[in-house]
Design an enzyme around this catalytic site. Structure first.
Site, PDB file in Angstrom:
ATOM      1  N   CYS A  27       0.775  56.905 -10.380  1.00  0.00           N
ATOM      2  CA  CYS A  27       1.902  56.722 -11.300  1.00  0.00           C
ATOM      3  C   CYS A  27       1.332  56.137 -12.575  1.00  0.00           C
ATOM      4  CB  CYS A  27       2.938  55.789 -10.686  1.00  0.00           C
ATOM      5  SG  CYS A  27       4.300  55.328 -11.786  1.00  0.00           S
TER       6      CYS A  27
ATOM      7  N   GLY B 271       9.593  54.678 -15.585  1.00  0.00           N
ATOM      8  CA  GLY B 271       9.235  54.912 -16.975  1.00  0.00           C
ATOM      9  C   GLY B 271      10.131  54.250 -17.994  1.00  0.00           C
TER      10      GLY B 271
ATOM     11  N   CYS C 278       1.941  61.979 -16.672  1.00  0.00           N
ATOM     12  CA  CYS C 278       2.885  61.532 -15.642  1.00  0.00           C
ATOM     13  C   CYS C 278       2.716  62.513 -14.491  1.00  0.00           C
ATOM     14  CB  CYS C 278       4.320  61.539 -16.167  1.00  0.00           C
ATOM     15  SG  CYS C 278       5.572  61.174 -14.902  1.00  0.00           S
TER      16      CYS C 278
ATOM     17  N   GLU D  18      13.030  65.302 -10.567  1.00  0.00           N
ATOM     18  CA  GLU D  18      13.632  64.628  -9.420  1.00  0.00           C
ATOM     19  C   GLU D  18      15.012  65.196  -9.092  1.00  0.00           C
ATOM     20  OE1 GLU D  18      13.022  60.493  -9.006  1.00  0.00           O
ATOM     21  OE2 GLU D  18      10.857  60.837  -9.035  1.00  0.00           O
TER      22      GLU D  18
ATOM     23  N   ASP E  16       3.456  55.859  -5.455  1.00  0.00           N
ATOM     24  CA  ASP E  16       4.109  56.370  -6.654  1.00  0.00           C
ATOM     25  C   ASP E  16       5.522  55.822  -6.712  1.00  0.00           C
ATOM     26  OD1 ASP E  16       4.140  58.164  -9.021  1.00  0.00           O
ATOM     27  OD2 ASP E  16       5.736  59.155  -7.929  1.00  0.00           O
ATOM     28  N   SER E  17       6.089  55.860  -7.910  1.00  0.00           N
ATOM     29  CA  SER E  17       7.473  55.403  -8.055  1.00  0.00           C
ATOM     30  C   SER E  17       8.460  56.359  -7.412  1.00  0.00           C
ATOM     31  CB  SER E  17       7.812  55.237  -9.540  1.00  0.00           C
ATOM     32  OG  SER E  17       7.670  56.475 -10.212  1.00  0.00           O
TER      33      SER E  17
ATOM     34  N   HIS F 272       4.660  63.606 -12.406  1.00  0.00           N
ATOM     35  CA  HIS F 272       5.748  64.576 -12.261  1.00  0.00           C
ATOM     36  C   HIS F 272       5.475  65.845 -13.073  1.00  0.00           C
ATOM     37  CE1 HIS F 272       7.896  60.970 -10.927  1.00  0.00           C
ATOM     38  NE2 HIS F 272       8.894  61.722 -10.507  1.00  0.00           N
TER      39      HIS F 272
END
Length: 263
Positions: free
Chosen positions: A74, A44, A184, A152, A11-12, A186
């Site tokens: 991701c 993104g 996403c 984040e 993942d990023s 997240h």
């Protein structure tokens, strides 16, 4: 492929931890090697060519560690490198877009489906392509770039996030969708505020659907650990291991112990 090898998850940043958690819930005896490219996150807002370069570098490393399955956790990276990855690597590759689209098609009653995602994913039209075989679906896409920033930063509630969610989700409310893809990884960490704002809508987690796909692929190939064993998890980051561990523990308590530096 070696059934004893770990599952590689890329993942990023931190969002892929939702995928890792879902994979471990469904495949509790599997070892997992997770790589988060936090030094160059978020993906993104970056051009797809740049995302492709970074993602392939990280995926190359996971393959060098002899993983038995690659999970691209991701949406932005999946949009940029999926076709390349399946041609480039000798192991099966699972991503987050097609499994979520399939689940949304099965879940919708009206055919009006929404997807919230990053700018890169929206620009790539990856979800439009994923629904091409489902002409009964009317897709409504909303880019929600600040959601990643909130996650984040460890923020999953509060008036600023609520105001942001109301702004992002208003067009989907106007479209009267009945199913919403969290496009996403997240975003499952923001399910509370998303559900509060969007109301009585079925939420489809790309993380959960990706984990189901990983289970199906490993089972089909006979690569699942079927007997109870103590599994191991390793976490690598291109950024600060201490920061990754702190935020990862806050977002996913009890999941992360040691984080290693990758560069």
């Amino acid at each position: 492929m070696n059934p004893q090898a770990p599952i590689g998850i890329f993942d990023s940043g931190f969002g892929g931890l939702t995928v890792a958690r879902a994979v471990l819930d469904q495949l509790p005896y599997e070892d997992v090697l997770y790589l988060g490219d936090t030094a160059r996150a978020p993906y993104g807002e970056k051009p797809l060519a740049e995302v492709r370069e970074y993602a392939l570098e990280c995926l190359d490393h996971l393959v060098e560690q002899d993983v038995k399955l690659l999970v691209i956790a991701c949406n932005s990276a999946s949009s940029a490198v999926l076709r390349d990855a399946r041609e480039r690597y000798p192991v099966p590759v699972v991503e987050v877009i097609l499994p979520a689209a399939r689940r949304a098609v099965a879940a919708t009653g009206t055919g009006r489906v929404g997807v919230i995602c990053t700018e890169a994913t929206a620009t790539s039209l990856s979800y439009d392509d994923a629904f091409a075989a489902a002409p009964q679906v009317e897709l409504h896409t909303a880019a929600c770039p600040r959601f990643v920033e909130f996650v984040e930063a460890g923020i999953t509630g509060g008036p600023e996030l609520l105001a942001c969610a109301e702004e992002y989700l208003k067009p989907l409310q106007v479209a009267d969708i009945d199913t919403l893809i969290l496009g996403c990884t997240h975003y499952p960490l923001l399910t509370g505020v998303i559900s509060y704002v969007i109301g009585d809508v079925t939420l489809v987690s790309s993380a959960e659907e990706c984990a189901k796909e990983a289970y199906a692929v490993l089972t089909r190939l006979g690569l699942v650990h079927e007997t109870p064993r103590r599994s191991s998890t390793r976490f690598l980051t291109t950024g600060s291991p201490d920061q990754f561990a702190r935020l990862g523990q806050r977002l996913m308590p009890g999941m992360i112990n040691i984080v290693e530096q990758f560069s």
